[in-house]
Design a protein around this motif. Structure first.
Motif, PDB file in Angstrom:
ATOM      1  N   TRP B  99       0.824  -1.207   0.000  1.00  4.22           N
ATOM      2  CA  TRP B  99       0.000   0.000   0.000  1.00  4.22           C
ATOM      3  C   TRP B  99       0.860   1.260   0.000  1.00  4.22           C
ATOM      4  O   TRP B  99       0.656   2.165  -0.799  1.00  4.22           O
ATOM      5  CB  TRP B  99      -0.929  -0.026   1.219  1.00  4.22           C
ATOM      6  N   LYS B 100       1.865   1.256   0.871  1.00  4.09           N
ATOM      7  CA  LYS B 100       2.724   2.447   0.966  1.00  4.09           C
ATOM      8  C   LYS B 100       3.855   2.376  -0.063  1.00  4.09           C
ATOM      9  O   LYS B 100       4.085   3.335  -0.804  1.00  4.09           O
ATOM     10  CB  LYS B 100       3.315   2.550   2.377  1.00  4.09           C
ATOM     11  N   GLY B 101       4.546   1.237  -0.119  1.00  3.82           N
ATOM     12  CA  GLY B 101       5.723   1.123  -0.987  1.00  3.82           C
ATOM     13  C   GLY B 101       5.365   1.126  -2.458  1.00  3.82           C
ATOM     14  O   GLY B 101       5.735   2.050  -3.195  1.00  3.82           O
ATOM     15  N   ILE B 102       4.644   0.129  -2.888  1.00  5.03           N
ATOM     16  CA  ILE B 102       4.332   0.015  -4.316  1.00  5.03           C
ATOM     17  C   ILE B 102       3.246   1.001  -4.728  1.00  5.03           C
ATOM     18  O   ILE B 102       3.324   1.629  -5.773  1.00  5.03           O
ATOM     19  CB  ILE B 102       3.927  -1.441  -4.649  1.00  5.03           C
ATOM     20  N   GLY B 103       2.234   1.157  -3.870  1.00  6.73           N
ATOM     21  CA  GLY B 103       1.132   2.061  -4.233  1.00  6.73           C
ATOM     22  C   GLY B 103       1.430   3.531  -3.983  1.00  6.73           C
ATOM     23  O   GLY B 103       0.656   4.388  -4.406  1.00  6.73           O
ATOM     24  N   ALA B 104       2.521   3.817  -3.280  1.00  7.75           N
ATOM     25  CA  ALA B 104       2.910   5.196  -2.959  1.00  7.75           C
ATOM     26  C   ALA B 104       1.799   5.955  -2.245  1.00  7.75           C
ATOM     27  O   ALA B 104       1.572   7.142  -2.478  1.00  7.75           O
ATOM     28  CB  ALA B 104       3.333   5.941  -4.238  1.00  7.75           C
ATOM     29  N   ASN B 105       1.092   5.275  -1.379  1.00  5.52           N
ATOM     30  CA  ASN B 105       0.026   5.914  -0.603  1.00  5.52           C
ATOM     31  C   ASN B 105       0.548   6.347   0.759  1.00  5.52           C
ATOM     32  O   ASN B 105       1.179   5.551   1.463  1.00  5.52           O
ATOM     33  CB  ASN B 105      -1.141   4.939  -0.411  1.00  5.52           C
ATOM     34  N   HIS B 106       0.271   7.569   1.112  1.00  5.26           N
ATOM     35  CA  HIS B 106       0.744   8.050   2.409  1.00  5.26           C
ATOM     36  C   HIS B 106      -0.290   7.738   3.494  1.00  5.26           C
ATOM     37  O   HIS B 106      -1.475   7.567   3.193  1.00  5.26           O
ATOM     38  CB  HIS B 106       1.040   9.555   2.356  1.00  5.26           C
ATOM     39  N   PRO B 107       0.174   7.662   4.753  1.00  2.00           N
ATOM     40  CA  PRO B 107      -0.758   7.368   5.845  1.00  2.00           C
ATOM     41  C   PRO B 107      -1.861   8.428   5.913  1.00  2.00           C
ATOM     42  O   PRO B 107      -1.623   9.600   5.611  1.00  2.00           O
ATOM     43  CB  PRO B 107       0.113   7.426   7.101  1.00  2.00           C
ATOM     44  N   ALA B 108      -3.050   8.008   6.262  1.00  3.65           N
ATOM     45  CA  ALA B 108      -4.218   8.879   6.419  1.00  3.65           C
ATOM     46  C   ALA B 108      -4.672   9.495   5.105  1.00  3.65           C
ATOM     47  O   ALA B 108      -5.385  10.496   5.095  1.00  3.65           O
ATOM     48  CB  ALA B 108      -3.958   9.963   7.463  1.00  3.65           C
ATOM     49  N   LYS B 109      -4.264   8.915   3.995  1.00  2.00           N
ATOM     50  CA  LYS B 109      -4.758   9.399   2.701  1.00  2.00           C
ATOM     51  C   LYS B 109      -6.285   9.292   2.662  1.00  2.00           C
ATOM     52  O   LYS B 109      -6.970  10.155   2.135  1.00  2.00           O
ATOM     53  CB  LYS B 109      -4.136   8.563   1.581  1.00  2.00           C
ATOM     54  N   TYR B 110      -6.774   8.204   3.231  1.00  2.00           N
ATOM     55  CA  TYR B 110      -8.221   8.033   3.361  1.00  2.00           C
ATOM     56  C   TYR B 110      -8.571   8.071   4.841  1.00  2.00           C
ATOM     57  O   TYR B 110      -8.427   7.064   5.541  1.00  2.00           O
ATOM     58  CB  TYR B 110      -8.671   6.706   2.732  1.00  2.00           C
ATOM     59  N   PRO B 111      -9.012   9.214   5.308  1.00  2.00           N
ATOM     60  CA  PRO B 111      -9.285   9.344   6.746  1.00  2.00           C
ATOM     61  C   PRO B 111     -10.283   8.278   7.231  1.00  2.00           C
ATOM     62  O   PRO B 111     -11.297   8.023   6.576  1.00  2.00           O
ATOM     63  CB  PRO B 111      -9.896  10.751   6.869  1.00  2.00           C
ATOM     64  N   GLY B 112      -9.940   7.673   8.322  1.00  2.00           N
ATOM     65  CA  GLY B 112     -10.827   6.678   8.928  1.00  2.00           C
ATOM     66  C   GLY B 112     -10.592   5.255   8.440  1.00  2.00           C
ATOM     67  O   GLY B 112     -11.147   4.306   9.006  1.00  2.00           O
ATOM     68  N   LEU B 113      -9.761   5.088   7.401  1.00  2.91           N
ATOM     69  CA  LEU B 113      -9.553   3.748   6.847  1.00  2.91           C
ATOM     70  C   LEU B 113      -8.840   2.823   7.855  1.00  2.91           C
ATOM     71  O   LEU B 113      -9.284   1.695   8.091  1.00  2.91           O
ATOM     72  CB  LEU B 113      -8.750   3.825   5.539  1.00  2.91           C
ATOM     73  N   ALA B 114      -7.761   3.318   8.434  1.00  2.00           N
ATOM     74  CA  ALA B 114      -7.017   2.490   9.413  1.00  2.00           C
ATOM     75  C   ALA B 114      -7.935   2.097  10.563  1.00  2.00           C
ATOM     76  O   ALA B 114      -7.959   0.929  10.978  1.00  2.00           O
ATOM     77  CB  ALA B 114      -5.808   3.265   9.940  1.00  2.00           C
ATOM     78  N   GLU B 115      -8.710   3.046  11.046  1.00  2.00           N
ATOM     79  CA  GLU B 115      -9.596   2.766  12.175  1.00  2.00           C
ATOM     80  C   GLU B 115     -10.661   1.737  11.790  1.00  2.00           C
ATOM     81  O   GLU B 115     -10.993   0.838  12.577  1.00  2.00           O
ATOM     82  CB  GLU B 115     -10.287   4.059  12.654  1.00  2.00           C
ATOM     83  N   ALA B 116     -11.180   1.867  10.565  1.00  3.85           N
ATOM     84  CA  ALA B 116     -12.225   0.936  10.112  1.00  3.85           C
ATOM     85  C   ALA B 116     -11.672  -0.486  10.000  1.00  3.85           C
ATOM     86  O   ALA B 116     -12.325  -1.449  10.404  1.00  3.85           O
ATOM     87  CB  ALA B 116     -12.782   1.402   8.762  1.00  3.85           C
ATOM     88  N   VAL B 117     -10.465  -0.599   9.473  1.00  6.90           N
ATOM     89  CA  VAL B 117      -9.859  -1.930   9.332  1.00  6.90           C
ATOM     90  C   VAL B 117      -9.546  -2.517  10.715  1.00  6.90           C
ATOM     91  O   VAL B 117      -9.811  -3.686  10.982  1.00  6.90           O
ATOM     92  CB  VAL B 117      -8.581  -1.862   8.458  1.00  6.90           C
ATOM     93  N   GLU B 118      -8.987  -1.682  11.571  1.00  3.43           N
ATOM     94  CA  GLU B 118      -8.670  -2.146  12.933  1.00  3.43           C
ATOM     95  C   GLU B 118      -9.933  -2.632  13.650  1.00  3.43           C
ATOM     96  O   GLU B 118      -9.921  -3.657  14.334  1.00  3.43           O
ATOM     97  CB  GLU B 118      -8.031  -1.009  13.750  1.00  3.43           C
TER      98      GLU B 118
END
Lengths: 302, 155
Positions: B99-118
């Motif tokens: 997600w971060k390395g290959i997709g070059a996505n930075h943390p919190a790019k989609y607000p609430g995503l980490a929390e939803a997955v957790e």
């Protein structure tokens, strides 16, 4: 040869200890247990919890510590991996803790002397009343990383250092119960209870084509029964001499670590060993409560 | 979508698509509809991805489909992912590499995503360090597939 053994029968002492047990026999400990001819193997649970497990070799006559500590490990693993108890695998029991408690504290002896050896009954009291210590756990300033026969020798004389006793007390085996026959052993093992077996029976070191070792000579020795089978009725015995056994084994897919230190004992031989009245099934371990995960790994990345 | 995104998704699709030697395809992957319970548990992820970059959605979906396959492949003793702690490390490594390395996505790019997955993970796998049972492994694979499904915007 003395360092390979270390079982010192103490019939009077064991009788006294057994008479004080809340559930001295299997009929009292597990009245609802019913016999079947279902094979049961407890070592997969241990390997699930501790994939790199490898049987150590006793460096002095501390077989009682080794046999009982191993049974505690198997019991903890079964409770976690099979019974689904909310506990965390926290490493192996320190053999020296069981050995020393069984020689000193359990017998109320200040100095047990520098000779080796202990009995099953004393170990039963040790793990149920005094508890167990573990490798890899911080006990204040103390942490045990590797097996040390000198520790066993010293503690075997003086007992477990006083400052460690409160830690050990938190990790007790709640129930120890006499096992006197193959049938009782089968019942215990099918319920997930390993058995520390103390006897005078010796064996050859090479297994036959069905994984059994035939009897030969006498060993004053403590080992562990952690499996039962019925195609040729027998119990799976784990020794404490490192990689000590060779030959065919059963089941064929048994991992190398277990294969090298174990062999099957015929049912009649097992009954002969257990009839000595110093072998016990262990159940209900006060294991380590689980730690909380900080998160599942997505915080700060997604 | 920028050039990095195109290269990234091309790499992911090329690396992970079954039989991809003949060339990558952007055809939508067929994913079995998760159980109602899983759909409910992943509804926040679906909502977030409804307005997500389509490339990110493909990356997300492909990533979690493969993660599910990896967990299913880990069926030999000793397991690589033996307990919840190693599962956590696996999740983290996968997200950092893909997600971060290959997709070059930075943390919190989609607000609430980490929390939803957790939240979904906690619901299905608890929050304690413990050995994973065979049942846990089945459940984990299903959960990863539900994550993948949520990325498609279906359901």
């Amino acid at each position: 040869m003395a360092r390979f053994y270390g079982y010192e029968p103490d019939p009077d002492g064991t009788d006294l200890i057994v008479s004080g047990l809340p559930m001295p026999t299997l009929a009292e400990a597990g009245p609802r247990l019913r016999a079947s001819t279902k094979e049961a193997l407890l070592y997969p649970a241990l390997l699930q919890c501790s994939p790199n497990w490898h049987r150590g070799a006793q460096g002095i006559g501390s077989c009682v510590g080794f046999g009982w500590a191993f049974c505690c490990d198997v019991l903890a693993a079964v409770e976690i991996a099979i019974h689904g108890e909310r506990e965390e695998w926290a490493g192996r029991v320190l053999e020296a803790s069981v050995y020393a408690f069984s020689r000193c504290e359990a017998r109320n002896v200040k100095r047990a002397g520098m000779q080796d050896g202990s009995s099953g009954g004393a170990a039963a009291l040790a793990v149920s009343e005094w508890g167990t210590l573990h490798y890899g756990i911080d006990y204040g300033e103390t942490r045990f990383e590797a097996y040390d026969p000198q520790r066993e020798k010293t503690w075997g004389n003086t007992g477990v250092p006083d400052e460690l006793e409160p830690w050990a007390k938190k990790r007790c085996v709640k129930t120890v119960t006499l096992v006197r026959s193959f049938d009782e052993a089968a019942l215990a093992l099918q319920s997930g209870y390993p058995i520390a077996v103390c006897s005078g029976q010796g064996f050859v070191m090479t297994r036959d084509d069905q994984g059994f070792c035939r009897t030969r000579g006498s060993w004053s020795h403590c080992m562990a029964f952690v499996g039962v089978r019925f195609d040729r009725p027998g119990l799976l015995c784990v020794n404490s001499w490192g990689d000590s056994n060779t030959g065919e084994h059963y089941p064929k897919n048994m991992p190398e670590a277990v294969k090298k230190c174990s062999f099957w004992v015929d049912a009649d031989v097992a009954t002969y060993m257990l009839r000595g009245g110093d072998s016990f099934a262990l159940s209900s371990y006060d294991g380590f409560p689980p730690r909380k995960l900080p998160d599942w790994g997505f915080q700060g990345v997604l | 979508m920028n050039t990095r995104h195109i290269i990234a998704i091309g790499l992911v699709v090329f690396c992970f698509w079954p039989g991809s030697v003949s060339g990558p395809s952007l055809a939508p992957t067929k994913i079995e509809t998760p159980s109602a319970e899983m759909l409910t548990a992943t509804r926040d992820i679906k909502r977030i991805f409804a307005s997500a970059n389509p490339i990110d959605r493909v990356l997300w979906t492909e990533c979690f489909l493969r993660v599910a396959q990896i967990v299913e492949a880990d069926d030999i003793n000793p397991h690589v992912i033996e307990n919840s702690l190693t599962c956590r490390a696996f999740n983290r490594a996968t997200m950092i590499f893909l997600w971060k390395g290959i997709g070059a996505n930075h943390p919190a790019k989609y607000p609430g995503l980490a929390e939803a997955v957790e939240k979904s993970f906690r619901e299905f796998a608890g929050d304690e360090v413990r050995v994973l049972t065979p049942e846990d492994r089945v459940k984990l694979a299903a959960l990863y597939r539900a994550f993948a499904y949520a990325g498609t915007g279906k359901g």
